[in-house]
Design a protein around this motif. Structure first.
Motif, PDB file in Angstrom:
ATOM      1  N   UNK A  80      54.603   6.528  33.543  1.00  0.00           N
ATOM      2  CA  UNK A  80      54.082   5.313  32.903  1.00  0.00           C
ATOM      3  C   UNK A  80      52.806   4.964  33.649  1.00  0.00           C
ATOM      4  N   UNK A  81      51.668   5.123  32.975  1.00  0.00           N
ATOM      5  CA  UNK A  81      50.384   4.934  33.657  1.00  0.00           C
ATOM      6  C   UNK A  81      49.796   3.578  33.285  1.00  0.00           C
ATOM      7  N   UNK A  82      49.323   2.840  34.285  1.00  0.00           N
ATOM      8  CA  UNK A  82      48.595   1.596  33.987  1.00  0.00           C
ATOM      9  C   UNK A  82      47.260   1.605  34.725  1.00  0.00           C
ATOM     10  N   UNK A  83      46.301   0.891  34.161  1.00  0.00           N
ATOM     11  CA  UNK A  83      44.978   0.779  34.801  1.00  0.00           C
ATOM     12  C   UNK A  83      44.022   1.907  34.449  1.00  0.00           C
ATOM     13  N   UNK A  84      44.258   2.585  33.297  1.00  0.00           N
ATOM     14  CA  UNK A  84      43.382   3.700  32.864  1.00  0.00           C
ATOM     15  C   UNK A  84      41.903   3.304  32.928  1.00  0.00           C
ATOM     16  N   UNK A  85      41.628   2.014  32.574  1.00  0.00           N
ATOM     17  CA  UNK A  85      40.233   1.582  32.467  1.00  0.00           C
ATOM     18  C   UNK A  85      39.488   1.747  33.800  1.00  0.00           C
ATOM     19  N   UNK A  86      40.230   1.698  34.925  1.00  0.00           N
ATOM     20  CA  UNK A  86      39.563   1.791  36.218  1.00  0.00           C
ATOM     21  C   UNK A  86      39.030   3.207  36.514  1.00  0.00           C
ATOM     22  N   UNK A 106      52.265  16.754  39.573  1.00  0.00           N
ATOM     23  CA  UNK A 106      52.484  16.443  38.152  1.00  0.00           C
ATOM     24  C   UNK A 106      51.771  15.151  37.755  1.00  0.00           C
ATOM     25  N   UNK A 107      51.848  14.144  38.627  1.00  0.00           N
ATOM     26  CA  UNK A 107      51.179  12.867  38.345  1.00  0.00           C
ATOM     27  C   UNK A 107      49.671  13.016  38.429  1.00  0.00           C
ATOM     28  N   UNK A 108      49.259  13.813  39.414  1.00  0.00           N
ATOM     29  CA  UNK A 108      47.820  14.062  39.589  1.00  0.00           C
ATOM     30  C   UNK A 108      47.241  14.680  38.313  1.00  0.00           C
ATOM     31  N   UNK A 109      47.960  15.660  37.758  1.00  0.00           N
ATOM     32  CA  UNK A 109      47.472  16.333  36.546  1.00  0.00           C
ATOM     33  C   UNK A 109      47.567  15.421  35.319  1.00  0.00           C
ATOM     34  N   UNK A 110      48.413  14.398  35.395  1.00  0.00           N
ATOM     35  CA  UNK A 110      48.577  13.455  34.291  1.00  0.00           C
ATOM     36  C   UNK A 110      47.299  12.631  34.086  1.00  0.00           C
ATOM     37  N   UNK A 111      46.631  12.308  35.197  1.00  0.00           N
ATOM     38  CA  UNK A 111      45.462  11.406  35.092  1.00  0.00           C
ATOM     39  C   UNK A 111      44.178  12.016  35.642  1.00  0.00           C
ATOM     40  N   UNK A 112      44.217  13.276  36.089  1.00  0.00           N
ATOM     41  CA  UNK A 112      43.055  13.868  36.761  1.00  0.00           C
ATOM     42  C   UNK A 112      41.777  13.718  35.923  1.00  0.00           C
ATOM     43  N   UNK A 201      38.649   4.885  44.325  1.00  0.00           N
ATOM     44  CA  UNK A 201      39.603   4.398  43.313  1.00  0.00           C
ATOM     45  C   UNK A 201      41.020   4.682  43.828  1.00  0.00           C
ATOM     46  N   UNK A 202      41.761   3.624  44.192  1.00  0.00           N
ATOM     47  CA  UNK A 202      43.115   3.844  44.689  1.00  0.00           C
ATOM     48  C   UNK A 202      44.106   4.057  43.532  1.00  0.00           C
ATOM     49  N   UNK A 203      45.014   5.011  43.724  1.00  0.00           N
ATOM     50  CA  UNK A 203      46.061   5.291  42.732  1.00  0.00           C
ATOM     51  C   UNK A 203      47.396   5.249  43.472  1.00  0.00           C
ATOM     52  N   UNK A 204      48.377   4.574  42.879  1.00  0.00           N
ATOM     53  CA  UNK A 204      49.667   4.450  43.568  1.00  0.00           C
ATOM     54  C   UNK A 204      50.780   5.049  42.714  1.00  0.00           C
ATOM     55  N   UNK A 205      51.562   5.939  43.328  1.00  0.00           N
ATOM     56  CA  UNK A 205      52.764   6.497  42.694  1.00  0.00           C
ATOM     57  C   UNK A 205      53.942   5.621  43.134  1.00  0.00           C
ATOM     58  N   UNK A 220      67.492  13.738  40.019  1.00  0.00           N
ATOM     59  CA  UNK A 220      67.888  13.315  38.671  1.00  0.00           C
ATOM     60  C   UNK A 220      66.646  13.203  37.787  1.00  0.00           C
ATOM     61  N   UNK A 221      66.864  12.777  36.535  1.00  0.00           N
ATOM     62  CA  UNK A 221      65.727  12.455  35.668  1.00  0.00           C
ATOM     63  C   UNK A 221      65.188  11.102  36.096  1.00  0.00           C
ATOM     64  N   UNK A 222      63.943  10.822  35.778  1.00  0.00           N
ATOM     65  CA  UNK A 222      63.427   9.512  36.183  1.00  0.00           C
ATOM     66  C   UNK A 222      62.051   9.210  35.639  1.00  0.00           C
ATOM     67  N   UNK A 223      61.664   7.962  35.879  1.00  0.00           N
ATOM     68  CA  UNK A 223      60.337   7.494  35.456  1.00  0.00           C
ATOM     69  C   UNK A 223      59.496   7.274  36.702  1.00  0.00           C
ATOM     70  N   UNK A 224      58.253   7.756  36.664  1.00  0.00           N
ATOM     71  CA  UNK A 224      57.316   7.513  37.772  1.00  0.00           C
ATOM     72  C   UNK A 224      56.224   6.594  37.243  1.00  0.00           C
ATOM     73  N   UNK A 225      56.041   5.485  37.914  1.00  0.00           N
ATOM     74  CA  UNK A 225      54.937   4.591  37.515  1.00  0.00           C
ATOM     75  C   UNK A 225      53.695   4.979  38.315  1.00  0.00           C
ATOM     76  N   UNK A 226      52.586   5.082  37.603  1.00  0.00           N
ATOM     77  CA  UNK A 226      51.305   5.421  38.239  1.00  0.00           C
ATOM     78  C   UNK A 226      50.375   4.261  37.988  1.00  0.00           C
ATOM     79  N   UNK A 227      49.959   3.603  39.064  1.00  0.00           N
ATOM     80  CA  UNK A 227      49.077   2.445  38.867  1.00  0.00           C
ATOM     81  C   UNK A 227      47.696   2.759  39.421  1.00  0.00           C
ATOM     82  N   UNK A 228      46.695   2.698  38.539  1.00  0.00           N
ATOM     83  CA  UNK A 228      45.312   2.932  38.965  1.00  0.00           C
ATOM     84  C   UNK A 228      44.708   1.557  39.261  1.00  0.00           C
TER      85      UNK A 228
END
Ligand SMILES: CCCCCCCCCCCCCCCCC(=O)SCCNC(=O)CCNC(=O)[C@H](O)C(C)(C)COP(=O)(O)OP(=O)(O)OC[C@H]1O[C@@H](n2cnc3c(N)ncnc32)[C@H](O)[C@@H]1OP(=O)(O)O
Ligand SMILES: CCCCCCCC/C=C\CCCCCCCC(=O)OC[C@@H](O)COP(=O)(O)O
Length: 273
Positions: A80-86, A106-112, A201-205, A220-228
């Protein structure tokens, strides 16, 4: 009768059975699968990168990004990515993020962003096909044990960032960490941004501890929040400002880490530290 053909058949029956009954088996299976699949993807990606760019070139990161994007589904992970605009900032910048596990790729490639590569420990270059594709993607390798070497490689990188208009992703904790908090930041990323006079630009997992526990052998399965987070300007700063820049970034990222990890706690159960 030849019984050899029965081995894959038996495995096909036993693996799902173990997956249903043993969480430890799931842990090792997913970890093994992740590494093996990334190796296979890299093996396929290497000739594609060479055909496209003829060798080491940051544009190869587009191929790598595209090839890695589906892996999250195979491991039962969602972002779940937030802050794309940054990230919509023109020109070079330094991305900094916390570092919990090799799953961060995986997260890095999600928003790279385009024309962005990473700084990594030099040992990664020996990781078989993965090492080779990292080299082809222009990853900058540093020797963490020799600060003077690492500093000069990063000074060169600051120049290359401006000459070639590239962005660099740095993990300022300097190592993987799953202690439920951030490690104190190393200074390299901040010297890099100040030397090149580019924004950070700080990014937080969010914490992985609600789906991935190394000690307890759970995956397990799960959700990772990525905040830019919004960019931090460094124009006019000098090396005297590096310590306060690092402290400011740390405080902002730590607050965001606790915030987004907590909100997962509320929806998915307690975060265990
Ligand atoms: C198709 C399929 C593909 C499948 C595979 C796909 C793979 C895809 C690729 C994805 C790759 C992801 C890779 C992830 C890898 C992540 C890692 O490897 S993390 C580990 C490596 N990274 C880092 O370590 C970066 C962070 N570290 C630093 O920045 C460090 O500062 C350091 C440069 C390594 C130096 O370390 P150290 O000496 O321990 O640290 P400090 O205490 O910070 O510094 C000491 C001293 O020096 C000053 N200083 C530091 N850097 C600089 C500099 N660049 N210039 C000038 N001075 C510098 C610092 O200020 C300190 O001095 P002070 O007086 O105490 O302030
Ligand atoms: C010849 C075979 C060698 C096998 C090596 C397996 C290599 C791993 C393969 C696939 C994993 C997927 C992508 C890996 C990229 C992630 C790299 C990573 O996370 O490095 C760790 C580094 O940030 C910090 O290291 P330390 O915690 O300080 O140590």
């Amino acid at each position: 009768m030849d019984v050899l053909w029965m081995i894959p058949l038996l495995l096909l029956m036993i693996i799902p059975l173990l997956m249903c009954t043993s969480s430890t088996f799931v842990f090792y299976f997913k970890k093994f699968f992740y590494v093996a699949w990334m190796m296979v993807l890299a093996l396929i990606g290497i000739p594609l990168c060479i055909l496209k760019s003829g060798g080491r070139d940051i544009e190869n990161m587009r191929i790598i990004r595209f090839m890695v994007r589906h892996v999250k589904y195979l491991l039962g992970l969602r972002f779940e990515v937030s802050g794309w605009e940054h990230l919509q900032t023109e020109g070079p910048y330094v991305v900094i993020s916390n570092h919990q596990s090799s799953l961060d790729v995986l997260g890095l490639m999600e928003i790279l962003p385009d024309r962005c590569t990473t700084i990594a420990k030099k040992e990664l270059i020996y990781a078989g096909t993965v090492g080779l594709i990292c080299w082809l993607g222009g990853i900058v390798f540093i020797n963490r044990k020799k600060t003077s070497d690492a500093k000069s490689v990063m000074a060169d990188a600051a120049k290359t960032m401006l000459d070639d208009q590239i962005r660099l992703w740095v993990f300022p904790e300097g190592t993987r960490n799953q202690n439920g908090d951030l490690l104190p930041f190393k200074k390299g990323a901040f010297h890099l941004a100040v030397q090149a006079q580019v924004p950070i630009i700080p990014v937080v997992f969010s914490s992985y501890s609600n789906f991935y526990l190394r000690k307890e052998k759970q995956f397990k399965s799960g959700i990772i929040r990525l905040k830019i987070l919004p960019k931090i300007e460094t124009k006019g700063m000098t090396s005297d400002d590096v310590a306060s820049l690092s402290d400011k970034s740390f405080d902002l990222m730590r607050a965001a880490f606790l915030d987004i990890s907590d909100s997962i706690t509320r929806s998915n159960g307690p975060v265990r530290h």
